[in-house]
Write a protein that holds these residues in place. Structure first.
Motif, PDB file in Angstrom:
ATOM      1  N   ASP A 101       5.275  17.631   2.950  1.00 32.47           N
ATOM      2  CA  ASP A 101       5.267  17.679   1.490  1.00 32.47           C
ATOM      3  C   ASP A 101       5.944  18.916   0.912  1.00 32.47           C
ATOM      4  OD1 ASP A 101       2.648  18.939   2.474  1.00 32.47           O
ATOM      5  OD2 ASP A 101       2.731  19.609   0.401  1.00 32.47           O
ATOM      6  N   VAL A 134       4.548  13.451  -3.105  1.00 34.65           N
ATOM      7  CA  VAL A 134       3.180  13.118  -3.523  1.00 34.65           C
ATOM      8  C   VAL A 134       2.514  12.222  -2.479  1.00 34.65           C
ATOM      9  CG1 VAL A 134       1.828  11.867  -5.247  1.00 34.65           C
ATOM     10  CG2 VAL A 134       3.626  13.443  -5.986  1.00 34.65           C
ATOM     11  N   LEU A 135       3.253  11.237  -1.979  1.00 32.58           N
ATOM     12  CA  LEU A 135       2.699  10.337  -0.966  1.00 32.58           C
ATOM     13  C   LEU A 135       2.464  11.060   0.352  1.00 32.58           C
ATOM     14  CD1 LEU A 135       4.771   7.124  -1.746  1.00 32.58           C
ATOM     15  CD2 LEU A 135       2.290   7.374  -1.967  1.00 32.58           C
ATOM     16  N   ASP A 136       3.323  12.016   0.700  1.00 30.37           N
ATOM     17  CA  ASP A 136       3.080  12.832   1.895  1.00 30.37           C
ATOM     18  C   ASP A 136       1.696  13.469   1.823  1.00 30.37           C
ATOM     19  OD1 ASP A 136       5.443  12.464   3.341  1.00 30.37           O
ATOM     20  OD2 ASP A 136       6.485  14.076   2.314  1.00 30.37           O
ATOM     21  N   ARG A 137       1.396  14.078   0.684  1.00 29.57           N
ATOM     22  CA  ARG A 137       0.098  14.745   0.530  1.00 29.57           C
ATOM     23  C   ARG A 137      -1.043  13.735   0.541  1.00 29.57           C
ATOM     24  NH1 ARG A 137       3.172  18.104  -2.831  1.00 29.57           N
ATOM     25  NH2 ARG A 137       2.672  16.932  -4.721  1.00 29.57           N
ATOM     26  N   ARG A 138      -0.849  12.624  -0.165  1.00 29.23           N
ATOM     27  CA  ARG A 138      -1.909  11.622  -0.250  1.00 29.23           C
ATOM     28  C   ARG A 138      -2.230  11.030   1.119  1.00 29.23           C
ATOM     29  NH1 ARG A 138      -0.544   7.114  -4.453  1.00 29.23           N
ATOM     30  NH2 ARG A 138      -0.573   8.959  -5.804  1.00 29.23           N
ATOM     31  N   LEU A 139      -1.207  10.880   1.960  1.00 28.17           N
ATOM     32  CA  LEU A 139      -1.389  10.282   3.280  1.00 28.17           C
ATOM     33  C   LEU A 139      -1.663  11.317   4.369  1.00 28.17           C
ATOM     34  CD1 LEU A 139       1.510   7.665   3.056  1.00 28.17           C
ATOM     35  CD2 LEU A 139      -0.944   7.172   2.981  1.00 28.17           C
ATOM     36  N   ARG A 194       8.143  11.436  -5.628  1.00 26.24           N
ATOM     37  CA  ARG A 194       7.144  10.458  -5.187  1.00 26.24           C
ATOM     38  C   ARG A 194       6.886  10.541  -3.690  1.00 26.24           C
ATOM     39  NH1 ARG A 194       8.526   5.008  -8.858  1.00 26.24           N
ATOM     40  NH2 ARG A 194       8.416   6.100 -10.859  1.00 26.24           N
ATOM     41  N   ASP A 212       0.842  -1.193   0.000  1.00 27.28           N
ATOM     42  CA  ASP A 212       0.000   0.000   0.000  1.00 27.28           C
ATOM     43  C   ASP A 212       0.878   1.243   0.000  1.00 27.28           C
ATOM     44  OD1 ASP A 212       0.984   0.207   2.606  1.00 27.28           O
ATOM     45  OD2 ASP A 212      -0.890  -0.419   3.555  1.00 27.28           O
ATOM     46  N   ASP A 213       0.224   2.412   0.019  1.00 30.84           N
ATOM     47  CA  ASP A 213       0.958   3.676  -0.025  1.00 30.84           C
ATOM     48  C   ASP A 213       1.865   3.855   1.188  1.00 30.84           C
ATOM     49  OD1 ASP A 213      -0.095   4.442  -2.443  1.00 30.84           O
ATOM     50  OD2 ASP A 213      -1.654   5.737  -1.597  1.00 30.84           O
ATOM     51  N   ARG A 214       1.440   3.371   2.346  1.00 31.98           N
ATOM     52  CA  ARG A 214       2.266   3.556   3.545  1.00 31.98           C
ATOM     53  C   ARG A 214       3.562   2.754   3.452  1.00 31.98           C
ATOM     54  NH1 ARG A 214       0.507   6.774   7.267  1.00 31.98           N
ATOM     55  NH2 ARG A 214      -1.704   7.338   7.329  1.00 31.98           N
ATOM     56  N   HIS A 244       5.676   4.623   1.017  1.00 26.81           N
ATOM     57  CA  HIS A 244       6.170   5.856   1.629  1.00 26.81           C
ATOM     58  C   HIS A 244       7.310   5.571   2.603  1.00 26.81           C
ATOM     59  CE1 HIS A 244       6.172   9.162   4.608  1.00 26.81           C
ATOM     60  NE2 HIS A 244       5.918   9.916   3.562  1.00 26.81           N
TER      61      HIS A 244
END
Length: 408
Positions: A400, A390-395, A387, A150-152, A155
């Motif tokens: 970010d 981007v993942l900082d913002r998504r999570l 990347r 997953d994203d975590r 990340h």
């Protein structure tokens, strides 16, 4: 040196984040030629009117962040003046300009994110986690499954690379397809005159490079003879050495640089200022040359990158008065690099993958017996940094807007 294995609980390395400030503007005024914002947390921001006018993102001016700026610096007044400053009902700053009948609105959060006071620039600046041999028992490591889960998990891997300059991934499929998929999770694979992928195999017969032998390789950064030296390197073990030796050695070049700065300031200054030549030559095939300081710093003296490989160093081509001092500075650098207190070591086993920032982390290898097989590729530095933002913002994480070191 034994393989470092994951344990339960896993001795996770720290992942660094940045705290978010209060983004509520309490008061706005124009004073001494600056727009002054006073925030609810007590911070004060001073903005030049030209900076504010240049960063207007209305439909007429466009948004430079997405490459759609429509009004350029030479289109603007040299000294724009705000005619009125007000706070809107949702807390944004609204400016009516005296020239050109133009109006600008900034979200308070955007202004705080881009405040250029010393305190805010320091808060936004990435603070790499400097390390030495003490990191040996708490390496930044994860698994192939976790990275793709997953994203975590993704990340975490990219955060390790951002903060420590390297990461270990276990249980990666030992096919070249598995290696390519793992590398592609981090960034885009870079193609050079060596191709996209290399098979580093120790086998009988003449070797093209020292990597194809079982000899010891001192700590270094790769391919200093290129103007744009590789951003990141990735290795994966396909088959390990027969005697269980041949540890991959890593050292934090930023820690080494800070040690040199503190122990020998004159050597540090020379390593930052004097360009050292590097060359890679194969008759009728390649002739790559470059010159660069060993240590790169920004305009405030912070270390941004390191690059030196004694095996590809060309004859010094510098002022005669600098030759002996530069040799002394290089000896200081190499002495620090050879200090066991700065390095860690991991004997890679089949399925182990290591990736590191080639403009920060030095790598080398202990000698070993018998054969060994590794996959190798290079990656650009931009994409993993992009990347992770981007993942900082998504999570919903607060880091970010962090600016990461620029490298060499």
């Amino acid at each position: 040196m034994a393989r470092v294995k994951l344990t339960t609980p896993n001795p996770r390395a720290e992942v660094r984040t940045v705290s978010s400030p209060d983004t509520t503007i309490e008061q706005v005024e124009f004073h001494n030629g600056r727009v002054v914002l006073k925030w609810c947390d007590g911070h004060e921001s001073l903005f030049h009117p030209l900076w504010l006018r240049d960063n207007c993102m209305c439909s007429q001016c466009g948004n430079r962040a997405v490459g759609q700026k429509l009004t350029y610096l030479m289109d603007l007044p040299e000294k724009p003046t705000p005619n009125a400053l007000t706070l809107t009902s949702n807390g944004a700053l609204h400016i009516r300009w005296a020239q050109g009948d133009h109006e600008t609105t900034f979200a308070a959060s955007w202004l705080r994110e881009h405040c250029y006071s010393e305190a805010e620039r320091l808060r936004r600046r990435h603070q790499p986690i400097l390390w030495n041999h003490s990191l040996q028992d708490r390496l930044p490591q994860t698994t192939y499954e976790a990275t793709f889960h997953d994203d975590r998990g993704h990340h975490e891997l990219l955060s390790f690379i951002r903060d420590y300059g390297f990461a270990l991934v276990h249980d990666v499929p030992t096919s070249q397809e598995g290696f390519a998929r793992m590398a592609g999770r981090i960034g885009y694979i870079r193609e050079t005159n060596y191709g996209k992928f290399s098979d580093l195999k120790v086998s009988p017969g003449p070797a093209r490079t020292l990597s194809d032998t079982n000899h010891r390789i001192p700590l270094h950064t790769d391919e200093c003879y290129r103007h744009a030296n590789p951003g990141m390197l990735a290795f994966q073990c396909v088959s390990a050495s027969e005697d269980g030796a041949g540890a991959t050695l890593l050292a934090d070049g930023f820690s080494v640089a800070e040690h040199v700065r503190n122990s020998d300031p004159e050597a540090f200054e020379l390593l930052c200022r004097v360009s050292v030549a590097s060359r890679r030559f194969e008759h009728d095939n390649m002739d790559l040359r470059s010159q660069s300081p060993v240590i790169s710093v920004d305009n405030e003296g912070r270390v941004q990158g390191v690059r030196y490989n004694e095996r590809s160093a060309a004859p010094l081509d510098i002022d005669e008065a600098l030759v002996e001092p530069t040799y002394a500075a290089l000896r200081c650098w190499l002495k620090a690099c050879s200090d066991p207190g700065f390095r860690i070591g991991v004997v890679l086993q089949p399925g182990d993958f290591v990736v590191f920032d080639n403009q920060r982390v030095l790598h080398g290898r202990d000698t070993f017996g018998g054969g060994r097989h590794l996959y190798y590729c290079q990656l650009d530095l931009d994409e993993p940094h992009s990347r992770v933002r981007v993942l900082d913002r998504r999570l919903g994480l607060p880091a970010d807007n962090v600016t990461i070191h620029r490298g060499t």
